[in-house]
Every structure is written in structure tokens, then in C-alpha cells.
Design an enzyme around this catalytic site. Sequence first.
Site, short mmCIF file in Angstrom:
data_model
loop_
_atom_site.label_atom_id
_atom_site.label_comp_id
_atom_site.label_asym_id
_atom_site.label_seq_id
_atom_site.Cartn_x
_atom_site.Cartn_y
_atom_site.Cartn_z
N ASN A 11 1.08 -1.50 0.14
CA ASN A 11 -0.27 0.13 -0.16
C ASN A 11 1.10 1.13 -0.02
O ASN A 11 1.68 1.23 1.68
CB ASN A 11 -0.80 -0.15 1.21
CG ASN A 11 -1.95 0.35 1.02
OD1 ASN A 11 -1.65 2.42 0.68
ND2 ASN A 11 -2.56 0.88 2.36
N TRP A 12 1.02 1.51 -0.97
CA TRP A 12 1.70 3.02 -1.06
C TRP A 12 1.39 4.40 -1.08
O TRP A 12 1.80 5.43 -0.77
CB TRP A 12 2.24 2.99 -3.07
CG TRP A 12 2.97 1.71 -3.06
CD1 TRP A 12 3.96 0.93 -1.79
CD2 TRP A 12 3.89 1.20 -4.24
NE1 TRP A 12 4.43 -0.01 -2.66
CE2 TRP A 12 4.31 0.55 -4.14
CE3 TRP A 12 4.26 1.66 -5.74
CZ2 TRP A 12 5.75 -0.35 -5.32
CZ3 TRP A 12 4.60 1.02 -7.10
CH2 TRP A 12 5.09 -0.17 -6.32
N LYS A 13 -0.05 3.98 -0.77
CA LYS A 13 -0.45 5.35 0.42
C LYS A 13 -0.06 6.62 -0.63
O LYS A 13 -0.08 6.74 -2.06
CB LYS A 13 -0.25 5.20 1.16
CG LYS A 13 -0.54 4.62 2.21
CD LYS A 13 -0.63 4.36 3.38
CE LYS A 13 -0.09 3.10 4.37
NZ LYS A 13 -0.36 3.35 5.95
N HIS A 95 -9.77 0.55 4.12
CA HIS A 95 -8.68 1.11 5.55
C HIS A 95 -8.44 1.80 6.56
O HIS A 95 -9.37 2.71 6.40
CB HIS A 95 -6.95 1.39 4.23
CG HIS A 95 -5.86 1.30 4.54
ND1 HIS A 95 -5.32 3.05 5.75
CD2 HIS A 95 -4.87 0.82 4.58
CE1 HIS A 95 -4.44 1.98 5.89
NE2 HIS A 95 -4.34 1.22 5.42
N GLU A 97 -6.94 4.10 7.14
CA GLU A 97 -6.68 5.39 7.26
C GLU A 97 -8.24 6.32 6.62
O GLU A 97 -8.28 7.33 6.84
CB GLU A 97 -5.54 6.06 6.28
CG GLU A 97 -4.11 5.40 7.23
CD GLU A 97 -3.04 5.05 6.52
OE1 GLU A 97 -3.30 5.16 4.95
OE2 GLU A 97 -2.03 4.97 7.00
N GLU A 167 -5.69 -5.36 10.26
CA GLU A 167 -4.59 -4.21 10.72
C GLU A 167 -5.49 -3.63 11.74
O GLU A 167 -6.05 -2.64 12.07
CB GLU A 167 -4.91 -2.90 9.38
CG GLU A 167 -4.62 -3.85 8.30
CD GLU A 167 -3.84 -2.67 6.96
OE1 GLU A 167 -2.33 -3.44 6.78
OE2 GLU A 167 -4.62 -2.20 7.57
N GLY A 173 1.62 1.82 10.64
CA GLY A 173 2.97 3.60 10.71
C GLY A 173 3.23 3.68 11.84
O GLY A 173 3.58 5.03 12.30
N SER A 213 3.29 -2.24 10.64
CA SER A 213 4.94 -2.59 10.66
C SER A 213 4.99 -3.37 10.14
O SER A 213 5.98 -3.94 11.24
CB SER A 213 5.15 -1.32 12.11
OG SER A 213 4.07 -0.47 12.22
N GLY A 235 5.07 1.04 4.84
CA GLY A 235 6.36 1.83 5.16
C GLY A 235 7.56 0.45 4.14
O GLY A 235 8.06 1.56 3.13
#
Length: 256
Positions: A11-13, A95, A97, A167, A173, A213, A235
Site C-alpha cells: 500500500n503506497w498511500k 483501510h 486511514e 490491520e 505506521g 508495521s 512503509g
Amino acid sequence: MTSRIPFVGGNWKMNLMRREVGELVRGVSSAVADSRVECAVYPSFVYLPDAIAAASAGLSVGGQDCSDELRGAFTGQVSAGMLKDIGCSSVLIGHSERRHGLGESDALISRKLGRALDAAVMPVLCVGETLAHRESGVAHAIIESQLRASLAGHSEAALARLVIAYEPVWAIGTGRTASADDASEAHDTIRRTLAVLYTARFSEAIRVIYGGSVTAKNAADLFSREAIDGGLIGGASLVAADFAQIIAAASARVRR
Ligand code: PEP
């Protein structure tokens, strides 16, 4: 060991510019080449065509979200049908976020899931508790209720290609990873819930991956667990060498 094929998503966000997307896609493509995992990357919407053009046959590209609407006056939204149209094979839904950062409800997530299924785009449905939930002992109840509400109204047949990402919000993160024991227990809860909502056979077939993470260092420990079919990586998926090690760790599940 299970016969489920491991799944690893990156997931490159809202990271990476166009040139970097191309470079990273080429790096991940070579890492996937001699692996036994299904791997997908999720760049920003605007770079999806670039990523699709640069990806090898073994690497798929997906959207980080889709609309709950089919088409029309919805400024800024992207439909599941549009993702399908340009060659995306999967989409992240729910997700944290978006759930916690943007206030997406289970009802909205369920409608998005329906749109993805209708467009034949494989949904990667994210669920997970906050730190407050975990500390007050309701983590598993929260996971179960998110699943029940998000899957409501969707049939077992329609969900055949569903992937679920566990998640925990407190691990995304933050550099804090769930222990392999805690993640396995959460995955067991997910499978039990699927068996109650649908059938034991369905619950055994669905891939449940862990996100929060995951790094090149801890991936092998997490993926050594029967219940953990791979990972959704933030990340560490931005660094080709780290992501390659994570893919290799998931691939090792198959060779055992
Ligand atoms: C994620 O965004 O889904 C995620 C798991 O991020 P990170 O690996 O950075 O915690």
C-alpha cells in the site's frame, strides 16, 4: 500447511512520484518473478496506468479505494468499474486511514465492497481494532462486528475471491507490530466469524493477511503461522529490497 496461496500487498498511500512508481514497480516485478505469492501494489490513483504499464505479468496493480456509487455526480471519486476498465485487479476497502481518518462507516464499506464485487475487482477488506479497543479487551468483538457489518448482504458465491486484511490500527505506521500470537488469534476470530456467517469451507479458503508495521525483519516470524496468509505492507513496501524480503518470507510458506 495450508493450500491457500499467500498474498502480499504493497500500500503506497500518497507516496512516490511518477518516476519512482515506475522504478519500484520494476523492482517488485523482479522480486515476484521467482516467488510463489500473489502480489499486488496500490499506488496513487493518478499513477495506476503507469504502474500497470511497468508491471510484469506476475505483479498486479490495484486501487487504494473505490466509490460506493456506480457513476455520476460524485466529484473526486473513482468507481470500481473505472479501476476494472484500466486493468486493476483488486482494491483496498475500509483501510483504517479511511475508516478512522475519514470516518468511513461499516455501511459505506459494505456498499463499496458490493461495487467491487459487481465490477469483478477483488476486494481486500481491512478490519482492525484501535488501541483503546485492545486495552479494554474488546478487540475481537470489534473485529467480528466490523466483519458482520461489512459483509452483510454479500453472498458466499460473490465473495469467493475476498481477501481480508487484519490491520490493528495501533500497529499501522507506528513501528509497533502485533505479536505473531496476537495476530494469529485475531485471524482465528476472523475465520470463526466467516464460518458462522457462511460455511467452514469458505472460511478455510479465504486468505486472511496481516498488516501493521511488517518489516523485512519480522515478516518471517509472522508468516510462519498457519493462520497468516501474507501481509498488507505500508512503509516497508516503499523500499524494493525490503519488500522483496517480505515477499520471499511469504513465499517460504509454500515451500515448507
Ligand atoms: C498499511 O498501511 O496498511 C500498513 C500496514 O502500513 P505500515 O506497514 O506502514 O504499518
